[in-house]
Every structure is written in C-alpha cells, then in structure tokens.
Design an enzyme around this catalytic site. Structure first.
Site, PDB file in Angstrom:
ATOM      1  N   ARG A  92     -13.626  -8.013  -0.691  1.00  0.00           N
ATOM      2  CA  ARG A  92     -12.982  -7.649   0.575  1.00  0.00           C
ATOM      3  C   ARG A  92     -12.521  -6.188   0.534  1.00  0.00           C
ATOM      4  NH1 ARG A  92      -7.576  -5.661   1.978  1.00  0.00           N
ATOM      5  NH2 ARG A  92      -7.122  -6.386   4.077  1.00  0.00           N
ATOM      6  N   THR A 141       0.835  -1.202   0.000  1.00  0.00           N
ATOM      7  CA  THR A 141       0.000   0.000   0.000  1.00  0.00           C
ATOM      8  C   THR A 141       0.869   1.252   0.000  1.00  0.00           C
ATOM      9  OG1 THR A 141      -1.837  -1.041   1.103  1.00  0.00           O
ATOM     10  CG2 THR A 141      -1.556   1.296   1.532  1.00  0.00           C
TER      11      THR A 141
HETATM   12  N1  ASP Z   1      -3.554  -2.355   4.496  1.00  0.00           N
HETATM   13  C1  ASP Z   1      -3.786  -2.825   3.165  1.00  0.00           C
HETATM   14  C2  ASP Z   1      -5.035  -3.646   3.120  1.00  0.00           C
HETATM   15  O1  ASP Z   1      -5.295  -4.359   4.073  1.00  0.00           O
HETATM   16  C3  ASP Z   1      -2.685  -3.650   2.624  1.00  0.00           C
HETATM   17  C4  ASP Z   1      -1.342  -2.987   2.623  1.00  0.00           C
HETATM   18  O2  ASP Z   1      -1.026  -2.200   3.527  1.00  0.00           O
HETATM   19  O3  ASP Z   1      -0.558  -3.254   1.709  1.00  0.00           O
HETATM   20  O4  ASP Z   1      -5.731  -3.606   2.139  1.00  0.00           O
END
Ligand code: ASP
Length: 332
Positions: free
Chosen positions: A227, A199
């Site tokens: 999701r 992310t």
């Molecule tokens: N926090 C993000 C999610 O759960 C994933 C990530 O941080 O890469 O979608």
C-alpha cells in the site's frame, strides 16, 4: 494569518518561515501526562529551532525542510524512520517526498525498508532529475548507488509500535478510522497511538523567497503490504510552488489522494485567488471532510503566511518566523 507581512515587498530579503508537523489524530482524553506532552513539545521545538537557525543562516527552503524531516525521522516519537508503524505482515514500508517550489523539481520514494532516512533518498531522486517517484527494490538500489546509509529493517522497529500493531491486528481493522471513542487499552500518548497519523512533514519560505515542502511516513498501522499513501504522491500529500504555497499533509492517505489535497490548495490560490488560509480551510474542512477523510496539513505561502488546519482533535505542530521564539502545539 493572511494579513500583509514584511514579506510583501519582493525586493527585500524575506523573513524566513518554517513549519513542521508530526501527525494528526484522536486525543486520548484524560491520559495525557505532563511528561508525555512535554516530550512531544520538546522534540518539536528542537526540530523547528534547528531548521529556523539554518534558514537564518541563509539555507534554502529545500535544505531546511529536508533537515527538519530527517530529524523527525530519527525521533522515535513520530511515525517515520525510527519508530515507523508496522504493516499487517509486521514489516516496515516507508514513503517520502520533497518538492522545490522554485523549480517544481520533485523527488519521492515509496515502499523502502532499508534506507535509514527516506527523505534523503527522495532528495537524491530530485537531484538526479531523471524520475520523480521510485518504489521498492529499485528505489533501494538507487539509494545504494548514491551511498546513502542503509540499515536492517529492525532499525525502524520500536516495541511501542509492535504492540500497537498487535492491538490493531487483533481487531481485524486497518487503522484508517481514528474517529469515535478511543479504545481504553490504546491510550499511551497525548494522541491515541492507534488513532493518530504520525507522518512528519515540513514547509518553509527561505530568505530568497523560495518555498519547499517535505513529507516522510511509515504509513498506516496494519496497512496491506504494498500500500502506498498520499505522502510520496506529488500533489496529494506534498506540493510546493513559489507562485502559491508549500504544503505537507497528514491523515487518512487514501482520502488525501482522492482530493489531490496539496495541489488543490495551491490551485485554489492560483485559479480562484483564494488566500492561503481560505484555501487550506476549504481543503481540510470541506473537501476532505466531505468524503470522510481525517487529518490536517501545514502550508506556507510566498508572503510567509501560515495555515495549519486539521479536522482531528489534535495535530503535532510547530512553527517559527524570523528570529521569533518557536511555537509548538498539539491540541486544537
Ligand atoms: N498520510 C499518511 C499515509 O496515509 C499517514 C499519516 O499521515 O500518518 O500514509
């Protein structure tokens, strides 16, 4: 980093501060080539320097964080926009959010698959003001109404991410657990590609004293279709309030949702008088860790203090204060 700074006097223009992240996760020990690390450092440096220059020219924190995040969305090294991870069905579903600490205005989108830069759509939701979170087909219809650039879902795909899905899907796992020994065949980058959370996010303090945060993601590899993670949920993965701090999170999204991580950090400052550093440490090292959550966050307060804690082995990150040379880092 919570010592008094030039930014303690509210009557003078603030020294702007920008911080960005490109995800946190497990290091592929011994597999990091200097070239790989250099590519990540250079990408982070370019993005943070661009946002820093905008802030120095008077850009708002909101504009600077959106700019940084859209550059990260365009970069295939990170799991947002081009280079986003795949769902179990080998599709893409992207989430993004942005929040303005000056007004508490916020905009977010979840589960979009045709919007080239989801953070721009989140910003459009914020500007429109009628709603905070739009999802799926309705969000995409709004993007078209706003004239945002639309793409075929294949735009987001990269061969590296497709192979990543196939490796993970073969194990029958949804990759939310990036603890433990890395699987030998998974090592391709400074962070284990299958055990990192890629992310992207940005937080900023502008010279007018305002804070903002923005986050964008492809979510988790092999996630169930439909999701939604923490990134687009205001208060979980993204939050900004001029009274306290701007926060963008990365990690096992379900855990960040359960502890309302980004808002909890701000609440600790507001209600308990915690410093930014103490509040950020407690959220990541105590509250998140206590329920088995992994990841990290970046946060800046109204004085320009920064906190970038993570409980994983690494987190792609960079920051720049005033005219200082940007600093980039990957490992602890
Ligand atoms: N926090 C993000 C999610 O759960 C994933 C990530 O941080 O890469 O979608």
């Amino acid at each position: 980093m919570n010592s008094p700074t030039q930014n303690d006097n509210a009557s003078t223009p603030r020294v702007p501060v920008i911080a960005i992240h490109g995800g946190a996760g497990t290091i592929s020990a011994g597999t990091t080539t200097p070239e790989q690390a250099a590519a990540y450092h250079e990408a982070l440096r370019h993005v943070v320097a661009t946002a820093q220059a905008a802030l120095l020219q008077g850009a708002s924190a909101l504009d600077a964080t959106c700019l940084a995040v859209e550059l990260l969305e365009d970069c295939p090294l990170f799991n947002a926009g081009h280079g986003a991870v795949f769902t179990h069905e080998e599709t893409h579903e992207l989430d993004a959010a942005v929040m303005d600490g000056a007004t508490l205005a916020a905009g977010a989108v979840a589960g979009v698959c045709h919007v080239r830069r989801p953070v721009r759509l989140a910003r459009a939701v914020l500007e429109d003001g009628a709603h905070v979170l739009l999802a799926g087909a309705g969000a995409e219809a709004f993007a078209r109404e706003c004239g945002l650039e639309m793409v075929e879902p294949s735009y987001f795909s990269t061969e590296a991410r497709r192979q990543q899905l196939h490796r993970v899907r073969d194990t029958g796992r949804v990759v939310v657990d990036h603890e433990g020994a890395a699987m030998a065949s998974l090592a391709h980058a400074p962070l284990d590609e299958d055990r990192k959370f890629g992310t992207v996010g940005a937080v900023a303090l502008d010279m007018h004293g305002h804070l903002a945060a923005a986050t964008s993601t492809g979510g988790m590899t092999n996630k169930r279709v439909g999701r939604v993670g923490d990134s687009p949920l205001i208060g979980a993965g993204t939050y900004a309030d001029d009274a306290t701090a701007a926060v963008s999170c990365t990690g096992s999204g379900e855990m960040f949702i359960r502890i309302a991580a980004a808002h909890d950090l701000c609440a600790r400052m507001a209600y308990a008088g915690a410093t930014l550093e103490a509040a950020a440490y407690t959220v990541v090292m105590k509250s998140l860790s206590a329920i088995g959550g992994t990841g990290g966050l970046i946060a800046v307060d109204r004085h320009g203090n920064l906190a970038l804690p993570f409980n994983t082995e690494g987190m792609y990150r960079a920051h720049a204060r005033g005219r200082e040379t940007p600093k980039t880092a990957i490992f602890a």
